[in-house]
Design a protein around this motif. Structure first.
Motif, PDB file in Angstrom:
ATOM      1  N   LEU A 169       1.766  -1.844  -0.375  1.00  0.00           N
ATOM      2  CA  LEU A 169       0.702  -2.673  -0.942  1.00  0.00           C
ATOM      3  C   LEU A 169      -0.182  -3.243   0.164  1.00  0.00           C
ATOM      4  N   GLY A 170       0.450  -3.772   1.197  1.00  0.00           N
ATOM      5  CA  GLY A 170      -0.314  -4.333   2.295  1.00  0.00           C
ATOM      6  C   GLY A 170      -1.169  -3.285   2.992  1.00  0.00           C
ATOM      7  N   SER A 171      -0.606  -2.087   3.166  1.00  0.00           N
ATOM      8  CA  SER A 171      -1.345  -1.001   3.804  1.00  0.00           C
ATOM      9  C   SER A 171      -2.547  -0.580   2.972  1.00  0.00           C
ATOM     10  N   ARG A 172      -2.354  -0.438   1.656  1.00  0.00           N
ATOM     11  CA  ARG A 172      -3.464  -0.052   0.768  1.00  0.00           C
ATOM     12  C   ARG A 172      -4.536  -1.129   0.746  1.00  0.00           C
ATOM     13  N   LYS A 173      -4.119  -2.383   0.729  1.00  0.00           N
ATOM     14  CA  LYS A 173      -5.086  -3.483   0.714  1.00  0.00           C
ATOM     15  C   LYS A 173      -5.934  -3.451   1.978  1.00  0.00           C
ATOM     16  N   LEU A 187      11.766  -2.494  -3.138  1.00  0.00           N
ATOM     17  CA  LEU A 187      10.688  -3.472  -3.293  1.00  0.00           C
ATOM     18  C   LEU A 187      10.071  -3.809  -1.942  1.00  0.00           C
ATOM     19  N   GLY A 188      10.902  -3.944  -0.929  1.00  0.00           N
ATOM     20  CA  GLY A 188      10.387  -4.246   0.397  1.00  0.00           C
ATOM     21  C   GLY A 188       9.449  -3.163   0.907  1.00  0.00           C
ATOM     22  N   SER A 189       9.839  -1.890   0.746  1.00  0.00           N
ATOM     23  CA  SER A 189       8.987  -0.794   1.206  1.00  0.00           C
ATOM     24  C   SER A 189       7.713  -0.699   0.362  1.00  0.00           C
ATOM     25  N   ARG A 222      25.277  -3.757  -5.458  1.00  0.00           N
ATOM     26  CA  ARG A 222      24.740  -2.637  -4.687  1.00  0.00           C
ATOM     27  C   ARG A 222      23.406  -2.166  -5.273  1.00  0.00           C
ATOM     28  N   LEU A 223      23.353  -2.081  -6.616  1.00  0.00           N
ATOM     29  CA  LEU A 223      22.108  -1.675  -7.260  1.00  0.00           C
ATOM     30  C   LEU A 223      20.982  -2.662  -6.961  1.00  0.00           C
ATOM     31  N   ALA A 224      21.297  -3.962  -7.021  1.00  0.00           N
ATOM     32  CA  ALA A 224      20.292  -4.984  -6.729  1.00  0.00           C
ATOM     33  C   ALA A 224      19.811  -4.869  -5.286  1.00  0.00           C
ATOM     34  N   ALA A 225      20.741  -4.606  -4.365  1.00  0.00           N
ATOM     35  CA  ALA A 225      20.364  -4.469  -2.954  1.00  0.00           C
ATOM     36  C   ALA A 225      19.458  -3.253  -2.754  1.00  0.00           C
ATOM     37  N   ASP A 226      19.769  -2.142  -3.434  1.00  0.00           N
ATOM     38  CA  ASP A 226      18.932  -0.939  -3.331  1.00  0.00           C
ATOM     39  C   ASP A 226      17.524  -1.207  -3.869  1.00  0.00           C
ATOM     40  N   LYS A 227      17.468  -1.895  -5.012  1.00  0.00           N
ATOM     41  CA  LYS A 227      16.158  -2.197  -5.593  1.00  0.00           C
ATOM     42  C   LYS A 227      15.357  -3.138  -4.694  1.00  0.00           C
ATOM     43  N   LEU A 228      16.046  -4.084  -4.069  1.00  0.00           N
ATOM     44  CA  LEU A 228      15.356  -4.995  -3.153  1.00  0.00           C
ATOM     45  C   LEU A 228      14.790  -4.231  -1.951  1.00  0.00           C
ATOM     46  N   ALA A 229      15.554  -3.224  -1.472  1.00  0.00           N
ATOM     47  CA  ALA A 229      15.052  -2.405  -0.367  1.00  0.00           C
ATOM     48  C   ALA A 229      13.814  -1.623  -0.797  1.00  0.00           C
ATOM     49  N   ALA A 242       1.124   1.221  -6.587  1.00  0.00           N
ATOM     50  CA  ALA A 242       2.156   0.517  -5.827  1.00  0.00           C
ATOM     51  C   ALA A 242       2.441  -0.856  -6.426  1.00  0.00           C
ATOM     52  N   LYS A 243       1.396  -1.528  -6.895  1.00  0.00           N
ATOM     53  CA  LYS A 243       1.600  -2.856  -7.503  1.00  0.00           C
ATOM     54  C   LYS A 243       2.382  -2.741  -8.808  1.00  0.00           C
ATOM     55  N   GLU A 244       2.057  -1.723  -9.598  1.00  0.00           N
ATOM     56  CA  GLU A 244       2.795  -1.516 -10.847  1.00  0.00           C
ATOM     57  C   GLU A 244       4.269  -1.251 -10.552  1.00  0.00           C
ATOM     58  N   LYS A 245       4.535  -0.444  -9.512  1.00  0.00           N
ATOM     59  CA  LYS A 245       5.915  -0.170  -9.120  1.00  0.00           C
ATOM     60  C   LYS A 245       6.603  -1.435  -8.638  1.00  0.00           C
ATOM     61  N   ALA A 246       5.895  -2.233  -7.828  1.00  0.00           N
ATOM     62  CA  ALA A 246       6.475  -3.471  -7.311  1.00  0.00           C
ATOM     63  C   ALA A 246       6.801  -4.441  -8.445  1.00  0.00           C
ATOM     64  N   ASP A 247       5.905  -4.558  -9.407  1.00  0.00           N
ATOM     65  CA  ASP A 247       6.163  -5.445 -10.550  1.00  0.00           C
ATOM     66  C   ASP A 247       7.396  -4.983 -11.322  1.00  0.00           C
ATOM     67  N   GLY A 248       7.521  -3.653 -11.513  1.00  0.00           N
ATOM     68  CA  GLY A 248       8.681  -3.124 -12.213  1.00  0.00           C
ATOM     69  C   GLY A 248       9.963  -3.364 -11.435  1.00  0.00           C
ATOM     70  N   LEU A 249       9.907  -3.188 -10.114  1.00  0.00           N
ATOM     71  CA  LEU A 249      11.099  -3.418  -9.287  1.00  0.00           C
ATOM     72  C   LEU A 249      11.512  -4.887  -9.317  1.00  0.00           C
TER      73      LEU A 249
END
Length: 346
Positions: free
Chosen positions: A176-180, A169-171, A160-167, A67-74
């Motif tokens: 990340l918080g749940s796994r931690k 990233l939020g999820s 629109r693409l940036a907004a989708d990526k931000l969404a 999840a962290k790797e995905k978040a960093d990429g996003l």
């Protein structure tokens, strides 16, 4: 690599402690059985339960790493999209000024071109469909307005693409918080269970762990060569980290989890690996048999592919095994984790 000394047999004093501890454990269990025929679940099998919690914590750690790797990429993608949107906005503003200058000149000359009136009306997207009804629209002016509309649409798409990526990233950050929380909960429960043991039992567990850590200084690895220079360089880098502590989600240089050690070591050999053991299981060339492994090959362990280390030679794995342990060599056969396959990096 040269062979090291074999482990020394336990000293008489230590053997006496072990014997005394075992005798005490037998006496306690006999006394408990006579007083209460039912086993005490809080005391029975504590070590096995702690080991299981540590295993679950390491499995959750690999999910956290993913999840962290995905978040960093996003985050990187969002930043790139926002930069691109800013550039497109700048181009659009410059083109709008250019069109406004033309319109102002026409107005001062006694009249505003109907096409510009239509364009500046606040509904430029309908311009090209309606402009054909105007006789005074020139090819050059139409091309400029087409360019404006094209860039405007590109800007909207970028946003629109940036907004989708931000969404996304939020999820991902929620995950990340749940796994931690999951990891920290497992480790807290393990500590709670250990606290239910007697001081002597805790000392015995600590001594066993210390003995496993110190055994890395005496292991015999044989002298088989690695399959490639990159694997040899990565393996040498990992060997330099023996004795460093396991820390969940850590990727060096002074603490590691399992995939953190392997990804860090290969970075020292100028090879980029994915961050998680599951992703590392699918790179390079698969080696299905333990007998075909060479030092520096990755070893993928557990049926969910949640553990990875280096094949070290002579049936040994070099890895960061679990919380409370150090980077060390261990026998693959005695690791308690099923071997799935090896991965060879060329």
């Amino acid at each position: 690599m040269a062979s090291h000394r074999r482990p020394k047999p336990p000293t008489p004093r230590y053997a006496g402690v072990v014997t005394a501890t075992a005798a005490a454990a037998v006496a306690l269990s006999t006394q408990s059985a006579s007083a209460d025929p039912l086993p005490d679940p809080a005391k029975k099998g504590v070590q096995a339960r702690v080991d299981r919690l540590y295993e679950q914590a390491t499995q959750a750690t690999e999910k956290y790493n993913g999840a962290k790797e995905k978040a960093d990429g996003l985050r990187a993608e969002v930043a790139a999209l926002q930069d691109a949107a800013a550039r497109k906005q700048g181009e659009l503003n410059a083109l709008r000024e250019r069109i406004g200058t033309v319109a102002a000149g026409q107005y001062r000359s006694g009249g505003l071109d109907p096409s510009l009136q239509l364009f500046l009306s606040g509904d430029p997207d309908s311009y090209l469909e309606r402009a054909s009804a105007l006789d005074r629209v020139g090819d050059r002016q139409t091309a400029v307005l087409q360019q404006f509309l094209g860039r405007q649409r590109a800007l909207q798409q970028q946003r629109r693409l940036a907004a989708d990526k931000l969404a996304d990233l939020g999820s991902t950050q929620k995950e990340l918080g749940s796994r931690k929380n999951e990891i920290q909960g497992k480790l807290r429960e393990a500590r709670r269970l250990l606290d239910t043991l007697s001081a002597k039992e805790r000392e015995r567990i600590a001594a066993d762990e210390d003995r496993a850590n110190r055994a890395s200084t005496r292991v015999s690895l044989g002298n088989e060569a690695s399959a490639s220079q990159r694997a040899a360089a990565a393996f040498a880098a990992a060997q330099s980290r023996v004795g460093m502590p396991y820390v969940w989600a850590a990727s060096g240089p002074n603490s590691f989890d399992c995939s953190g050690l392997t990804s860090w070591a290969f970075r020292q050999a100028n090879v980029s690996l994915p961050r998680t053991s599951q992703a590392q299981a699918n790179v390079g060339t698969r080696v299905n048999s333990l007998s075909d492994l060479r030092p520096g090959d990755l070893i993928i362990m557990r049926t969910d592919l949640s553990h990875v280390g280096f094949y070290a030679g002579n049936g040994q794995i070099l890895h960061a095994p679990k919380p409370g342990a150090q980077v060390r060599y261990e026998s693959i056969a005695r690791s308690g984790m099923p071997f799935m396959w090896g991965v060879r990096i060329g």
